[in-house]
Design a protein around this motif. Structure first.
Motif, PDB file in Angstrom:
ATOM      1  N   ILE A 197      38.861  32.913  31.929  1.00  0.00           N
ATOM      2  CA  ILE A 197      38.263  33.794  32.928  1.00  0.00           C
ATOM      3  C   ILE A 197      37.490  33.055  34.023  1.00  0.00           C
ATOM      4  O   ILE A 197      36.816  33.663  34.828  1.00  0.00           O
ATOM      5  N   ALA A 198      37.612  31.715  34.065  1.00  0.00           N
ATOM      6  CA  ALA A 198      36.892  30.972  35.105  1.00  0.00           C
ATOM      7  C   ALA A 198      37.310  31.433  36.499  1.00  0.00           C
ATOM      8  O   ALA A 198      36.469  31.572  37.402  1.00  0.00           O
ATOM      9  N   SER A 199      38.586  31.706  36.686  1.00  0.00           N
ATOM     10  CA  SER A 199      39.066  32.138  38.001  1.00  0.00           C
ATOM     11  C   SER A 199      38.524  33.510  38.360  1.00  0.00           C
ATOM     12  O   SER A 199      38.197  33.783  39.515  1.00  0.00           O
ATOM     13  N   LEU A 200      38.437  34.366  37.343  1.00  0.00           N
ATOM     14  CA  LEU A 200      37.911  35.717  37.559  1.00  0.00           C
ATOM     15  C   LEU A 200      36.430  35.659  37.933  1.00  0.00           C
ATOM     16  O   LEU A 200      35.979  36.334  38.869  1.00  0.00           O
ATOM     17  N   GLN A 201      35.687  34.817  37.221  1.00  0.00           N
ATOM     18  CA  GLN A 201      34.257  34.684  37.534  1.00  0.00           C
ATOM     19  C   GLN A 201      34.061  34.141  38.945  1.00  0.00           C
ATOM     20  O   GLN A 201      33.201  34.606  39.682  1.00  0.00           O
ATOM     21  N   ALA A 202      34.880  33.149  39.303  1.00  0.00           N
ATOM     22  CA  ALA A 202      34.761  32.573  40.647  1.00  0.00           C
ATOM     23  C   ALA A 202      35.095  33.622  41.702  1.00  0.00           C
ATOM     24  O   ALA A 202      34.450  33.698  42.758  1.00  0.00           O
ATOM     25  N   ALA A 203      36.099  34.463  41.429  1.00  0.00           N
ATOM     26  CA  ALA A 203      36.496  35.497  42.400  1.00  0.00           C
ATOM     27  C   ALA A 203      35.333  36.461  42.649  1.00  0.00           C
ATOM     28  O   ALA A 203      35.051  36.835  43.795  1.00  0.00           O
TER      29      ALA A 203
END
Lengths: 204, 252
Positions: A16-22
């Motif tokens: 979920i790193a990409s989701l958090q960054a988004a």
């Protein structure tokens, strides 16, 4: 400014790193949770998903999250369901036939037909059926083997073509379900997340 | 239907983008986070970052580099280079990679791919294969350790086995052509795509958009290039114009 804390269900497997960054780029804080009360009270909830239908429901049941999620969905409070998360809204899936889903919608999940390469992997066009306010036509990034084949009652849908049309996203008030990954779908995906947050603001 | 994908590649050494020919004579091409933002803006469909650092210090900065790229990147990011253990992969995924590419460690022990796929799902496991034409006889063999070490493996058989083992995509580089800008190896792509049932990313040798069109027509699902973008000869957008003119569907 309304509370824009986004509680993401911690399934333990989703990356979920990409989701958090988004969400950070949209000035929204994120918090991982498996706490039923936190999920019930959260301004925004995200049901991410990677893995199999049966394992996904198992994780929700073990953490006592089925009840709070169903309540949020029935009450039309802000929920974003991504990829497997969208499929979990169905009553069942061909992937794990004996497991019951969240039953938010009445359409069961099916595998893509045999005449296309499975999983679907890459960018596909998403066509919004009509203006529901959140979904627009554009390109999104997919990685899935299963999908909802038909539009559920009462939802505004977007479709994509892969061995025939399937439902690539659907919205109902502040509940948004995407078969694709909005967090990896460029500016188009980022704009979709922004509209979802804004619709939640209106509700508060 | 799915679009073809255009993927700029960042070879990163100790936190800087470099590019040489077959990883020799590396030239500094800029800051990875800045370049990745620029490529995203130009319409890149994904990014691949390969860490080519030879020193432990260089390796340690790679997590920071991934985090810095992720902060502004809203498209998929694949990271490879020295991924040897499940922990290596886990660390990269937590830092913001969406997929990890594995090369040498998988060629030495193919069960590593199964282990990764079971832990993280095939959708985030890319097998990276460096193929070199055999000096005697037909075909290609796989080389590892940045091309310095030959293996017994036939590159095409290895691609088929690796996908059976759980790799969700194949990043296929013709080692003889990497950085030479002499065009992709179309025979290699045709031979591999006829036996592999997952997407193939063609790599090694792109010099102009026609090369990308050829590779996609030869069976690649995606095309990776470094030099032509870094040196400013082509933007991703301009390349996509050519692909579209050739009748290929691209994301706009």
């Amino acid at each position: 400014m309304a509370d824009r804390t986004v509680h993401i269900v911690d399934t333990g497997v989703a990356n979920i790193a990409s989701l958090q960054a988004a969400f950070r780029r949209l000035d929204a804080e994120t918090q991982l949770t498996t706490d039923p009360d936190a999920l019930a009270e959260a301004a925004y909830a995200v049901l991410p998903g990677v893995g199999a239908f049966g394992a996904g429901m198992g994780t929700l049941r073990d953490a006592d999250l089925v009840g709070p999620l169903r309540t949020r969905l029935d009450d039309l409070r802000p929920v974003l369901a991504i990829c497997l998360g969208m499929q979990l809204l169905a009553p069942s899936s061909e992937e794990t036939p004996d497991v019951e889903g969240l039953e938010t919608v009445e359409v069961a999940v099916e595998r893509f037909p045999d005449d296309v390469r499975v999983p679907q992997f890459g960018w596909n066009e998403v066509r919004a059926d009509s203006d529901g306010g959140l979904l627009e036509t554009g390109y999104a990034y997919f990685a899935n083997s299963y999908c909802l084949p038909d539009a559920p009652d009462g939802w505004t849908c977007a479709r994509s073509e892969y061995g025939g049309d399937f439902i690539s996203a659907m919205e109902h008030g502040p509940v948004l379900a995407c078969q694709f990954h909005p967090e990896l779908s460029g500016r188009w995906g980022s704009n979709l997340l922004r509209r979802w947050l804004e619709r939640g603001d209106d509700q508060c | 239907m799915l679009t073809v994908r255009v993927i700029p590649c960042l070879d990163v050494d100790a936190g800087r983008v470099v590019k040489g020919v077959q990883f020799q004579n590396l030239r500094d091409e800029g800051d990875p986070a800045e370049l990745s933002r620029a490529y995203q803006k130009q319409g890149a469909d994904e990014l691949v970052m390969l860490d080519v650092s030879a020193t432990p210090e260089g390796r340690r900065t790679r997590i920071e580099t991934v985090e810095a790229i992720r902060e502004h990147l809203a498209i998929p990011l694949t990271v490879g280079g020295g991924v040897r253990t499940v922990e290596d992969a886990s660390e990269l995924l937590s830092a913001g990679a969406d997929k990890v590419a594995v090369n040498t460690a998988a060629a030495r022990d193919p069960s590593f791919l199964t282990e990764l796929a079971e832990r993280f799902g095939s959708q985030c496991i890319v097998v990276s294969i460096d193929a070199k034409r055999r000096e005697e006889g037909d075909g290609w063999h796989a080389v590892v350790q940045s091309g310095t070490e030959a293996t017994e493996r036939d590159a095409i058989e290895w691609a088929a086995e690796a996908t059976d083992r759980g790799a969700g995509e194949v990043l296929l580089t013709n080692w003889d052509r990497d950085g030479t800008r002499s065009g992709y190896d179309l025979e290699l792509l045709e031979a591999t795509s006829s036996v592999v049932d997952v997407p193939i990313i063609a790599s090694g040798g792109a010099d102009r958009p026609e090369h990308l069109v050829e590779a996609l027509e030869a069976g690649a699902d995606a095309v990776l290039a470094a030099s032509i973008f870094h040196q400013g000869d082509w933007t991703v957008d301009a390349v996509k114009d050519h692909l579209e003119d050739a009748g290929l569907e691209v994301r706009r």
